[in-house]
Design a protein around this motif. Structure first.
Motif, PDB file in Angstrom:
ATOM      1  N   UNK B 217       0.849  -1.184   0.000  1.00  0.00           N
ATOM      2  CA  UNK B 217       0.000   0.000   0.000  1.00  0.00           C
ATOM      3  C   UNK B 217       0.885   1.234   0.000  1.00  0.00           C
ATOM      4  N   UNK B 218       0.302   2.389  -0.255  1.00  0.00           N
ATOM      5  CA  UNK B 218       1.065   3.630  -0.157  1.00  0.00           C
ATOM      6  C   UNK B 218       0.442   4.585   0.836  1.00  0.00           C
ATOM      7  N   UNK B 219      -0.741   4.228   1.322  1.00  0.00           N
ATOM      8  CA  UNK B 219      -1.320   4.981   2.434  1.00  0.00           C
ATOM      9  C   UNK B 219      -2.345   4.090   3.119  1.00  0.00           C
ATOM     10  N   UNK B 220      -2.810   4.529   4.270  1.00  0.00           N
ATOM     11  CA  UNK B 220      -3.756   3.719   5.026  1.00  0.00           C
ATOM     12  C   UNK B 220      -3.252   3.533   6.445  1.00  0.00           C
ATOM     13  N   UNK B 221      -4.169   3.299   7.356  1.00  0.00           N
ATOM     14  CA  UNK B 221      -3.806   3.200   8.768  1.00  0.00           C
ATOM     15  C   UNK B 221      -2.841   2.046   9.005  1.00  0.00           C
ATOM     16  N   UNK B 222      -3.154   0.890   8.402  1.00  0.00           N
ATOM     17  CA  UNK B 222      -2.300  -0.287   8.575  1.00  0.00           C
ATOM     18  C   UNK B 222      -0.933  -0.057   7.951  1.00  0.00           C
ATOM     19  N   UNK B 223      -0.939   0.585   6.769  1.00  0.00           N
ATOM     20  CA  UNK B 223       0.321   0.888   6.091  1.00  0.00           C
ATOM     21  C   UNK B 223       1.232   1.728   6.988  1.00  0.00           C
ATOM     22  N   UNK B 224       0.671   2.798   7.574  1.00  0.00           N
ATOM     23  CA  UNK B 224       1.469   3.723   8.387  1.00  0.00           C
ATOM     24  C   UNK B 224       2.088   3.001   9.577  1.00  0.00           C
ATOM     25  N   UNK B 225       1.268   2.197  10.260  1.00  0.00           N
ATOM     26  CA  UNK B 225       1.779   1.507  11.447  1.00  0.00           C
ATOM     27  C   UNK B 225       2.981   0.638  11.076  1.00  0.00           C
ATOM     28  N   UNK B 228       6.200   2.849  10.077  1.00  0.00           N
ATOM     29  CA  UNK B 228       7.000   3.503  11.107  1.00  0.00           C
ATOM     30  C   UNK B 228       7.576   2.496  12.110  1.00  0.00           C
ATOM     31  N   UNK B 229       7.100   1.253  12.025  1.00  0.00           N
ATOM     32  CA  UNK B 229       7.653   0.219  12.890  1.00  0.00           C
ATOM     33  C   UNK B 229       9.173   0.142  12.737  1.00  0.00           C
ATOM     34  N   UNK B 230       9.645   0.403  11.496  1.00  0.00           N
ATOM     35  CA  UNK B 230      11.083   0.311  11.230  1.00  0.00           C
ATOM     36  C   UNK B 230      11.870   1.296  12.071  1.00  0.00           C
TER      37      UNK B 230
END
Ligand code: ATP
Ligand code: MG
Lengths: 268, 270
Positions: B217-225, B228-230
């Motif tokens: 994905x390139x956006x989305x709540x799951x994508x963001x989490x 940034x986990x990295x």
């Protein structure tokens, strides 16, 4: 002339016979009460009359027409429960009685505009007569058992059936409400002269309302295998004219039952 | 008095219900304090103030690179996917559920098929969806639909079959056709059930959504989490998780209200 003709009906579920050799001729306008032990096949017989099931053998015809393949508008029905639509208001239930079988204007089997107002007017008139006008906008769940059954009967009659089938319609009602319902049913009958079949567990009710009382029982009984034989009509009483001679028997004249019969005050 | 007969009063009940939440927050604050006392640069349990700070900037400030406000960008992307998936599943649930529940021929044809389909773990076929539909929106919505539609279909079919035979027979004696029975008798009676089933399916729907977003994905709540986990950006992950929880809660609340408003005859929603 015979209006409903039942000829040589057999019905079995799997290998188990429930009804055997049932023959019956009923004239138009007759009120037939059906009694018998629990589980002997009264409801099964009613389902056959309703064409909800087809018999293993034999046939049932109304007015000499070929046997019906499925329930249709000739047969109205009221069950002990679940006879009205819970998601429609009281008035909506009566309007639906016309809508469901009515000619569809559009995609939905529903009336609109003038047609709906007409149907609502008829529904309100019927509600007035059965004493439910004050709850016209409520849902059935908020009605008492007696009110629900009155609605169910009115709904069945709104479909103008030739034959009305009642399966223990008053079985869940208290004695007072029952008496009021008897009066209600007798009035309706006097008006419409409909042919009625009513299954009941209450002998007194059966004789009071019926012109005829049929008793279903097993003519043959195998003590080792009680399920080997089916039931049939073992007695066919004439219950008109006060059931003479049958209702001259003491049980019909005991003071309590007599007092109850006179007590027609609606307690619904 | 026996414990089973002791009922807390209104105020006490409210306090009791709030207690676990308060304890959880307190536990976090203490743990965070301890860790940061040992190592001021600790990223694992950021201070509540820092979380609030980050949350605020996520919700109000435009991202330096894209110029979008990230939280809203992610939220709208995710909610659209979720809504599309839920809508498709609900429609399929209604149509197939009613047909399977009412019409024996269709039940014989489709019921075993749907049962088998519902046994497939949806995440196991996510790669297939990506291969077939590409990495765009379709595959994510398809995953949600494939994940929850079979459950909805089976539930609605079951509910339809549970409509008392008496009612169906009564409708027939009033002259109702199959179409009339479907639209006037069965459909209105299973609609409230559909809302109940949908409420239960929202949990799995979020799961499939976040899984699909995490992977491609390139956006989305799951994508963001997962992005940034990295960087161990707990100050982003925690507000996002709370936000997702809040959204899920609001959806459930909304469906419950809808049930109550739209189907007054059906009794209270559970
Ligand atoms: N669809 C069915 N399949 C198999 N057996 C059935 C079916 N319907 C009814 N039976 C059996 O047929 C017998 C007669 O049932 P029925 O309901 O007609 O009895 P009944 O006389 O109406 O009894 P009650 O007075 O308790 O209502 C019962 O033993 C019942 O178990
Ligand atoms: Mg019965």
């Amino acid at each position: 002339m015979s209006f409903v003709t039942v000829s040589d009906i057999f019905q079995s579920y799997g290998k188990r016979p429930i009804l055997e050799r049932v023959n019956l001729e009923v004239a138009e306008g007759e009120f037939v009460s059906i009694v018998g032990a629990s589980g002997c096949g009264k409801s099964t017989f009613l389902r056959l009359l309703l064409a909800q099931e087809r018999p293993t053998r034999g046939s049932i015809s109304i007015e000499g027409r070929p046997p019906a393949q499925e329930p249709d508008r000739d047969r109205g029905v009221v069950f002990q429960r679940y006879s009205v639509f819970p998601h429609m208001t009281v008035r909506g239930n009566l309007i639906a009685a016309e809508e469901l079988g009515g000619e569809r204007a559009g995609l939905l089997p529903r009336f609109f505009g003038a047609r709906r107002r007409e149907a609502a007017k008829r529904a309100d008139a019927a509600l007035e007569r059965i004493g439910l006008a004050h709850v016209a906008d409520q849902y059935p769940a908020s009605l008492s058992g007696g009110m629900q059954q009155r609605l169910a009967i009115a709904q069945a009659l709104a479909g103008r059936p030739r034959v009305l089938l009642l399966d223990e319609p008053f079985g869940a009602l208290d004695p007072g409400t029952r008496l009021a319902m008897h009066a209600f049913l007798q009035d309706l009958r006097a008006e419409t002269n409909m042919t009625v079949f009513m299954v009941s567990h209450d002998l007194e009710e059966a004789f009071k309302l019926g012109d005829r009382v049929l008793v279903f029982d097993k003519p043959r009984w195998d003590p080792i295998e009680p399920e080997a034989w089916g039931a049939t009509i073992t007695y066919d009483f004439d219950a008109r004219d006060g059931g003479i001679p049958f209702q001259n028997r003491p049980f019909a004249e005991t003071p309590t039952s007599q007092a109850q019969e006179d007590d027609h005050v609606p307690q619904v | 008095m026996r414990w089973i007969n002791r009922r807390p009063g209104r105020l006490v009940a409210f306090g009791l219900a709030a207690l676990p939440f308060a304890l959880a927050v307190l536990g976090y604050v203490i743990a965070s304090d301890l860790r940061r006392a040992a190592n001021p640069a600790d990223k694992l349990l950021p201070a509540p103030a820092q979380i609030l700070d980050t949350a605020l900037s996520l919700a109000t400030e435009a991202d330096r690179r894209s110029g979008d406000v990230l939280l809203w960008l992610d939220t709208s992307a995710s909610l659209i996917r979720l809504a599309e998936g839920a809508l498709i599943s609900a429609s399929m649930g209604l149509v197939f559920g009613l047909l399977i529940g009412l019409i024996p021929g269709i039940r014989t044809t489709l019921a075993p098929f749907v049962s088998v389909i519902s046994l497939i773990p949806p995440l196991a076929i996510l790669p297939i969806l990506f291969i077939v539909f590409g990495l765009g929106e379709v595959s994510k919505v398809a995953l949600i639909a494939i994940g929850i539609a079979p459950v909805l279909i089976r539930d609605i079919a079951q509910r339809t079959a549970e409509i008392p035979e008496e009612m169906i027979v009564k409708a027939q004696t009033l002259g109702a056709s199959t179409w009339a029975i479907i639209t006037r008798v069965a459909l209105p009676q299973v609609l409230p059930r559909l809302i109940g089933a949908l409420r239960l399916s929202l949990g799995p729907a979020w799961l499939f959504l976040i899984a699909a977003e995490a992977i491609a994905s390139t956006e989305g709540l799951g994508y963001r989490i997962f992005l940034v986990r990295r960087y161990f950006a707990m100050d982003v992950i925690i507000p996002y998780v709370i936000w997702i929880t809040l959204l899920a809660f609001l959806m459930d609340l909304g469906l419950r209200q809808l049930h109550r408003r739209a189907f007054p005859w059906a009794g209270p929603a559970t």
